[in-house]
Scaffold this motif. Structure first.
Motif, PDB file in Angstrom:
ATOM      1  N   LEU A  12      33.969  29.880 -10.710  1.00 49.74           N
ATOM      2  CA  LEU A  12      33.860  31.201 -10.096  1.00 49.74           C
ATOM      3  C   LEU A  12      33.496  32.265 -11.124  1.00 49.74           C
ATOM      4  CD1 LEU A  12      36.926  31.126  -7.682  1.00 49.74           C
ATOM      5  CD2 LEU A  12      34.518  31.117  -7.047  1.00 49.74           C
ATOM      6  N   LEU A  13      34.110  32.208 -12.293  1.00 49.10           N
ATOM      7  CA  LEU A  13      33.792  33.181 -13.338  1.00 49.10           C
ATOM      8  C   LEU A  13      32.354  33.034 -13.815  1.00 49.10           C
ATOM      9  CD1 LEU A  13      37.062  33.119 -15.461  1.00 49.10           C
ATOM     10  CD2 LEU A  13      36.232  34.975 -14.046  1.00 49.10           C
ATOM     11  N   GLY A  14      31.913  31.788 -14.013  1.00 49.40           N
ATOM     12  CA  GLY A  14      30.539  31.556 -14.442  1.00 49.40           C
ATOM     13  C   GLY A  14      29.534  32.055 -13.425  1.00 49.40           C
ATOM     14  N   THR A  15      29.818  31.800 -12.155  1.00 48.81           N
ATOM     15  CA  THR A  15      28.922  32.263 -11.097  1.00 48.81           C
ATOM     16  C   THR A  15      28.857  33.775 -11.055  1.00 48.81           C
ATOM     17  OG1 THR A  15      29.476  30.301  -9.811  1.00 48.81           O
ATOM     18  CG2 THR A  15      28.440  32.111  -8.633  1.00 48.81           C
ATOM     19  N   SER A  16      29.999  34.435 -11.175  1.00 50.66           N
ATOM     20  CA  SER A  16      29.995  35.899 -11.135  1.00 50.66           C
ATOM     21  C   SER A  16      29.264  36.485 -12.339  1.00 50.66           C
ATOM     22  CB  SER A  16      31.420  36.440 -11.041  1.00 50.66           C
ATOM     23  OG  SER A  16      32.145  36.121 -12.199  1.00 50.66           O
ATOM     24  N   LEU A  17      29.404  35.856 -13.498  1.00 46.86           N
ATOM     25  CA  LEU A  17      28.674  36.341 -14.671  1.00 46.86           C
ATOM     26  C   LEU A  17      27.171  36.174 -14.504  1.00 46.86           C
ATOM     27  CD1 LEU A  17      30.905  35.100 -17.613  1.00 46.86           C
ATOM     28  CD2 LEU A  17      30.479  37.448 -16.933  1.00 46.86           C
ATOM     29  N   LEU A  18      26.741  35.047 -13.938  1.00 47.20           N
ATOM     30  CA  LEU A  18      25.318  34.831 -13.704  1.00 47.20           C
ATOM     31  C   LEU A  18      24.758  35.829 -12.691  1.00 47.20           C
ATOM     32  CD1 LEU A  18      25.033  30.940 -13.657  1.00 47.20           C
ATOM     33  CD2 LEU A  18      24.101  32.512 -15.346  1.00 47.20           C
ATOM     34  N   VAL A  19      25.519  36.113 -11.641  1.00 50.32           N
ATOM     35  CA  VAL A  19      25.069  37.087 -10.641  1.00 50.32           C
ATOM     36  C   VAL A  19      24.948  38.466 -11.277  1.00 50.32           C
ATOM     37  CG1 VAL A  19      25.764  38.296  -8.536  1.00 50.32           C
ATOM     38  CG2 VAL A  19      25.944  35.812  -8.663  1.00 50.32           C
ATOM     39  N   ARG A  20      25.924  38.854 -12.077  1.00 43.54           N
ATOM     40  CA  ARG A  20      25.889  40.162 -12.744  1.00 43.54           C
ATOM     41  C   ARG A  20      24.719  40.237 -13.716  1.00 43.54           C
ATOM     42  NH1 ARG A  20      25.546  45.075 -12.972  1.00 43.54           N
ATOM     43  NH2 ARG A  20      26.474  46.130 -14.735  1.00 43.54           N
ATOM     44  N   PHE A  21      24.462  39.173 -14.465  1.00 39.41           N
ATOM     45  CA  PHE A  21      23.339  39.146 -15.399  1.00 39.41           C
ATOM     46  C   PHE A  21      22.022  39.294 -14.646  1.00 39.41           C
ATOM     47  CE2 PHE A  21      20.095  36.708 -17.719  1.00 39.41           C
ATOM     48  CZ  PHE A  21      20.050  37.473 -18.873  1.00 39.41           C
ATOM     49  N   GLU A  22      21.881  38.587 -13.530  1.00 38.82           N
ATOM     50  CA  GLU A  22      20.655  38.671 -12.735  1.00 38.82           C
ATOM     51  C   GLU A  22      20.446  40.085 -12.201  1.00 38.82           C
ATOM     52  OE1 GLU A  22      18.550  36.611  -8.833  1.00 38.82           O
ATOM     53  OE2 GLU A  22      20.659  36.230  -9.260  1.00 38.82           O
ATOM     54  N   GLN A  23      21.520  40.722 -11.746  1.00 41.12           N
ATOM     55  CA  GLN A  23      21.407  42.094 -11.241  1.00 41.12           C
ATOM     56  C   GLN A  23      20.979  43.046 -12.345  1.00 41.12           C
ATOM     57  OE1 GLN A  23      25.305  42.754  -9.660  1.00 41.12           O
ATOM     58  NE2 GLN A  23      24.833  41.821  -7.685  1.00 41.12           N
ATOM     59  N   THR A  24      21.505  42.853 -13.542  1.00 42.09           N
ATOM     60  CA  THR A  24      21.153  43.723 -14.659  1.00 42.09           C
ATOM     61  C   THR A  24      19.696  43.545 -15.052  1.00 42.09           C
ATOM     62  OG1 THR A  24      23.415  43.601 -15.480  1.00 42.09           O
ATOM     63  CG2 THR A  24      21.752  44.351 -17.024  1.00 42.09           C
ATOM     64  N   VAL A  25      19.234  42.312 -15.108  1.00 40.97           N
ATOM     65  CA  VAL A  25      17.858  42.036 -15.505  1.00 40.97           C
ATOM     66  C   VAL A  25      16.881  42.559 -14.455  1.00 40.97           C
ATOM     67  CG1 VAL A  25      16.185  40.193 -15.934  1.00 40.97           C
ATOM     68  CG2 VAL A  25      18.451  40.080 -16.959  1.00 40.97           C
ATOM     69  N   ARG A  26      17.184  42.348 -13.204  1.00 41.98           N
ATOM     70  CA  ARG A  26      16.289  42.781 -12.140  1.00 41.98           C
ATOM     71  C   ARG A  26      16.241  44.290 -11.989  1.00 41.98           C
ATOM     72  NH1 ARG A  26      16.299  38.706  -7.016  1.00 41.98           N
ATOM     73  NH2 ARG A  26      15.637  36.880  -8.170  1.00 41.98           N
ATOM     74  N   SER A  27      17.320  44.971 -12.328  1.00 42.43           N
ATOM     75  CA  SER A  27      17.334  46.431 -12.158  1.00 42.43           C
ATOM     76  C   SER A  27      16.445  47.124 -13.173  1.00 42.43           C
ATOM     77  CB  SER A  27      18.768  46.962 -12.259  1.00 42.43           C
ATOM     78  OG  SER A  27      19.238  46.852 -13.592  1.00 42.43           O
ATOM     79  N   GLY A  28      16.070  46.436 -14.237  1.00 42.08           N
ATOM     80  CA  GLY A  28      15.223  47.044 -15.257  1.00 42.08           C
ATOM     81  C   GLY A  28      15.970  48.056 -16.105  1.00 42.08           C
ATOM     82  N   ASP A  29      17.265  47.890 -16.191  1.00 40.40           N
ATOM     83  CA  ASP A  29      18.099  48.808 -16.968  1.00 40.40           C
ATOM     84  C   ASP A  29      17.797  48.654 -18.446  1.00 40.40           C
ATOM     85  OD1 ASP A  29      20.002  50.547 -17.837  1.00 40.40           O
ATOM     86  OD2 ASP A  29      21.711  49.257 -17.380  1.00 40.40           O
ATOM     87  N   ARG A  30      17.280  49.690 -19.057  1.00 39.49           N
ATOM     88  CA  ARG A  30      16.926  49.633 -20.482  1.00 39.49           C
ATOM     89  C   ARG A  30      18.087  50.060 -21.376  1.00 39.49           C
ATOM     90  NH1 ARG A  30      13.291  46.120 -20.030  1.00 39.49           N
ATOM     91  NH2 ARG A  30      11.526  46.743 -18.778  1.00 39.49           N
ATOM     92  N   GLU A  31      19.209  50.435 -20.807  1.00 41.46           N
ATOM     93  CA  GLU A  31      20.369  50.880 -21.578  1.00 41.46           C
ATOM     94  C   GLU A  31      21.383  49.759 -21.759  1.00 41.46           C
ATOM     95  OE1 GLU A  31      20.712  53.867 -23.000  1.00 41.46           O
ATOM     96  OE2 GLU A  31      18.709  54.354 -22.315  1.00 41.46           O
ATOM     97  N   ARG A  32      20.902  48.546 -21.953  1.00 41.20           N
ATOM     98  CA  ARG A  32      21.798  47.396 -22.094  1.00 41.20           C
ATOM     99  C   ARG A  32      22.302  47.229 -23.512  1.00 41.20           C
ATOM    100  NH1 ARG A  32      18.792  42.436 -20.009  1.00 41.20           N
ATOM    101  NH2 ARG A  32      17.009  43.575 -20.779  1.00 41.20           N
TER     102      ARG A  32
END
Length: 74
Positions: A12-32
């Motif tokens: 569950l933790l791994g899945t949530s981390l992957l989902v969060r990473f995907e959301q960050t990458v797709r949002s195009g957030d340059r302040e990472r």
């Protein structure tokens, strides 16, 4: 209360981390931040801790054993 076993919790933790990473990458957030820099700092810190522990472990073990011997002796 429901108990979650360790393998399921890790999944569950791994899945949530992957989902969060995907959301960050797709949002195009340059302040990472500077990810490679933080990875290097983390690895260097872990290496220093391992090195210090390796050097100090015999002394810390002796210190702990002598403290326990003093407390255990009436």
């Amino acid at each position: 209360m429901r108990t979650i076993h360790a393998p399921r919790l890790l999944l569950l933790l791994g899945t949530s981390l992957l989902v969060r990473f995907e959301q960050t990458v797709r949002s195009g957030d340059r302040e990472r931040g500077d990810v490679p820099g933080w990875v290097m700092i983390t690895l260097m810190s872990a290496t220093l801790v391992a090195l210090i522990l390796g050097l100090a472990k015999p002394a810390l073990t002796d210190l702990f054993n002598s403290a326990i011997a003093r407390v255990s002796t009436p």
